[in-house]
Scaffold this active site. Sequence first.
Site, PDB file in Angstrom:
ATOM      1  N   HIS A  69       0.856  -1.196   0.000  1.00 26.88           N
ATOM      2  CA  HIS A  69       0.000   0.000   0.000  1.00 26.88           C
ATOM      3  C   HIS A  69       0.888   1.241   0.000  1.00 26.88           C
ATOM      4  O   HIS A  69       1.321   1.711   1.042  1.00 26.88           O
ATOM      5  CB  HIS A  69      -0.930  -0.035   1.232  1.00 26.88           C
ATOM      6  CG  HIS A  69      -1.934   1.075   1.261  1.00 26.88           C
ATOM      7  ND1 HIS A  69      -3.040   1.055   2.084  1.00 26.88           N
ATOM      8  CD2 HIS A  69      -2.000   2.248   0.589  1.00 26.88           C
ATOM      9  CE1 HIS A  69      -3.737   2.164   1.919  1.00 26.88           C
ATOM     10  NE2 HIS A  69      -3.118   2.913   1.019  1.00 26.88           N
TER      11      HIS A  69
ATOM     12  N   HIS B 221       1.236   4.856  -2.634  1.00 24.15           N
ATOM     13  CA  HIS B 221       0.778   5.603  -3.817  1.00 24.15           C
ATOM     14  C   HIS B 221       2.004   6.226  -4.453  1.00 24.15           C
ATOM     15  O   HIS B 221       2.690   7.030  -3.810  1.00 24.15           O
ATOM     16  CB  HIS B 221      -0.230   6.673  -3.414  1.00 24.15           C
ATOM     17  CG  HIS B 221      -1.442   6.103  -2.734  1.00 24.15           C
ATOM     18  ND1 HIS B 221      -2.620   5.863  -3.403  1.00 24.15           N
ATOM     19  CD2 HIS B 221      -1.636   5.682  -1.462  1.00 24.15           C
ATOM     20  CE1 HIS B 221      -3.498   5.331  -2.559  1.00 24.15           C
ATOM     21  NE2 HIS B 221      -2.935   5.207  -1.373  1.00 24.15           N
TER      22      HIS B 221
ATOM     23  N   HIS C 129      -9.533   0.877  -1.015  1.00 21.62           N
ATOM     24  CA  HIS C 129      -9.503   1.561   0.281  1.00 21.62           C
ATOM     25  C   HIS C 129     -10.906   1.471   0.884  1.00 21.62           C
ATOM     26  O   HIS C 129     -11.903   1.754   0.195  1.00 21.62           O
ATOM     27  CB  HIS C 129      -9.153   3.040   0.109  1.00 21.62           C
ATOM     28  CG  HIS C 129      -7.707   3.323  -0.173  1.00 21.62           C
ATOM     29  ND1 HIS C 129      -7.027   2.748  -1.205  1.00 21.62           N
ATOM     30  CD2 HIS C 129      -6.815   4.131   0.466  1.00 21.62           C
ATOM     31  CE1 HIS C 129      -5.769   3.196  -1.200  1.00 21.62           C
ATOM     32  NE2 HIS C 129      -5.614   4.038  -0.191  1.00 21.62           N
TER      33      HIS C 129
ATOM     34  N   GLU D 192     -11.116   3.600   6.237  1.00 18.63           N
ATOM     35  CA  GLU D 192     -10.077   4.531   6.719  1.00 18.63           C
ATOM     36  C   GLU D 192     -10.809   5.652   7.450  1.00 18.63           C
ATOM     37  O   GLU D 192     -10.661   5.813   8.655  1.00 18.63           O
ATOM     38  CB  GLU D 192      -9.256   5.072   5.530  1.00 18.63           C
ATOM     39  CG  GLU D 192      -8.188   6.085   5.921  1.00 18.63           C
ATOM     40  CD  GLU D 192      -7.505   6.728   4.699  1.00 18.63           C
ATOM     41  OE1 GLU D 192      -8.066   6.701   3.593  1.00 18.63           O
ATOM     42  OE2 GLU D 192      -6.397   7.287   4.886  1.00 18.63           O
TER      43      GLU D 192
ATOM     44  N   ASP E 225       1.880   4.082   2.596  1.00 20.27           N
ATOM     45  CA  ASP E 225       0.848   4.937   1.993  1.00 20.27           C
ATOM     46  C   ASP E 225       1.446   6.069   1.151  1.00 20.27           C
ATOM     47  O   ASP E 225       1.489   5.949  -0.069  1.00 20.27           O
ATOM     48  CB  ASP E 225      -0.101   5.484   3.067  1.00 20.27           C
ATOM     49  CG  ASP E 225      -1.514   5.715   2.565  1.00 20.27           C
ATOM     50  OD1 ASP E 225      -1.820   5.362   1.424  1.00 20.27           O
ATOM     51  OD2 ASP E 225      -2.344   6.237   3.354  1.00 20.27           O
ATOM     52  N   ASP E 226       1.858   7.162   1.789  1.00 19.44           N
ATOM     53  CA  ASP E 226       2.419   8.330   1.084  1.00 19.44           C
ATOM     54  C   ASP E 226       3.598   8.831   1.911  1.00 19.44           C
ATOM     55  O   ASP E 226       3.478   9.820   2.648  1.00 19.44           O
ATOM     56  CB  ASP E 226       1.347   9.420   0.950  1.00 19.44           C
ATOM     57  CG  ASP E 226       0.085   8.903   0.275  1.00 19.44           C
ATOM     58  OD1 ASP E 226       0.064   8.794  -0.956  1.00 19.44           O
ATOM     59  OD2 ASP E 226      -0.873   8.558   1.004  1.00 19.44           O
TER      60      ASP E 226
HETATM   61  N1  HPA Z   1      -6.754   7.335   1.328  1.00 15.77           N
HETATM   62  C1  HPA Z   1      -7.420   7.649   0.232  1.00 15.77           C
HETATM   63  N2  HPA Z   1      -6.826   8.085  -0.870  1.00 15.77           N
HETATM   64  C2  HPA Z   1      -5.513   8.213  -0.864  1.00 15.77           C
HETATM   65  C3  HPA Z   1      -4.760   7.906   0.235  1.00 15.77           C
HETATM   66  C4  HPA Z   1      -5.412   7.426   1.385  1.00 15.77           C
HETATM   67  O1  HPA Z   1      -4.808   7.123   2.429  1.00 15.77           O
HETATM   68  N3  HPA Z   1      -3.468   8.140  -0.101  1.00 15.77           N
HETATM   69  C5  HPA Z   1      -3.450   8.576  -1.366  1.00 15.77           C
HETATM   70  N4  HPA Z   1      -4.689   8.620  -1.839  1.00 15.77           N
HETATM   71 ZN    ZN Z   2      -3.724   4.770   0.478  1.00 18.22          ZN
END
Ligand code: HPA
Ligand code: ZN
Length: 337
Positions: A15, A17, A195, A198, A276-277
């Site tokens: 996971h 991006h 997703h 969250e 994630d990012d």
């Molecule tokens: N959630 C939803 N969209 C996203 C995320 C996330 O954590 N990271 C990058 N796009």
């Molecule tokens: Zn994500």
Amino acid sequence: MTLTAVEAAPKAELHIHLEGSLEPDMLLALAARNKVAIPYKTADELRAAYDFANLQEFLELYWAGQSVLLTERDFYDLTHAYLARAHRDNVVHVEAYLLPQGHTPRGVPFAAVLDGALAAFDDARHAFGITGGIILGLNRHATQDDALDVLRAATPYRDRILALGLEGPEKGNPPSKFTRVYDQARDWGWHLTAHAGEEGPPEYIVEALDVLKVARIDHGVRCDQSPDLVRRLADQRMPLTVCPLSNVMLKVFPALAQHNLRRLLQAGLCVTVNSDDPPYFGGYVNANYTQSATALGLTEIEQQQLVRNGFVAAFIDDDLRARYLRDLDAAWPQGKA
Ligand code: HPA
Ligand code: ZN
């Protein structure tokens, strides 16, 4: 500097991006290279903006940051930089989201996005032995017709894309909005993930499972609002790709010490750890493991289980899975409870 066992272990990252791996220095360099005006002059100014009240605030900065990505070379450089950085964390397998809808509306050709990222994966396989591929991400606030257009554009890449995924603002955009798109991707033989849970409710996790028929849930941490769902996820060993630092930065949990990762693991769920990012949330995958281990008091056996789950949850064939699990056992003999 000596590495901890979890830092040194071979790992999967499921996971991440690619657009969210854009480091401030590269963002500024690409802005200059492509002559794109951005309202930040230094990497420190950008880092100072990484302060988010929720998912939406993050997404707005993340989408704005993507505006510097224009050419195939940009997507190659972005993907190459992430894979080289992941290699330094001993990541051996990567499944990475890529979001064409973040780029084609700005006039970037679909092929530039895909060709750049795919070439970087090919090169990383040769240079680092990293396996894996691309999860084609869909913006969940766009329409299903937009998503079907993305799939049409992806037709020439059908055999080179690993999976379909859903990202973006979750609340008000339930998985069931994309039933037909997922039906088509399933017909193509793609793996499926989304997703869910969250910021959105447990019901969205159930929809992703029952309607989209995903094999994995990205995040999924809000499942703990429904004891029945937690039991179901444990019984089915349905993987969750959890991103602990992301969840704290986006206020899903007030602090890492309050994260439910350990509770979910102890409840029998197939929890995995991911970034994630990473520049936006303050750490790549090793930082997610080590900071979670410290904040939650994870035992060595629990840390090993999390790493192991990454390979169990990966979209790979059984031979490669067995090889990675053997490599992990060899690199990190049975830990202490
Ligand atoms: N959630 C939803 N969209 C996203 C995320 C996330 O954590 N990271 C990058 N796009
Ligand atoms: Zn994500």
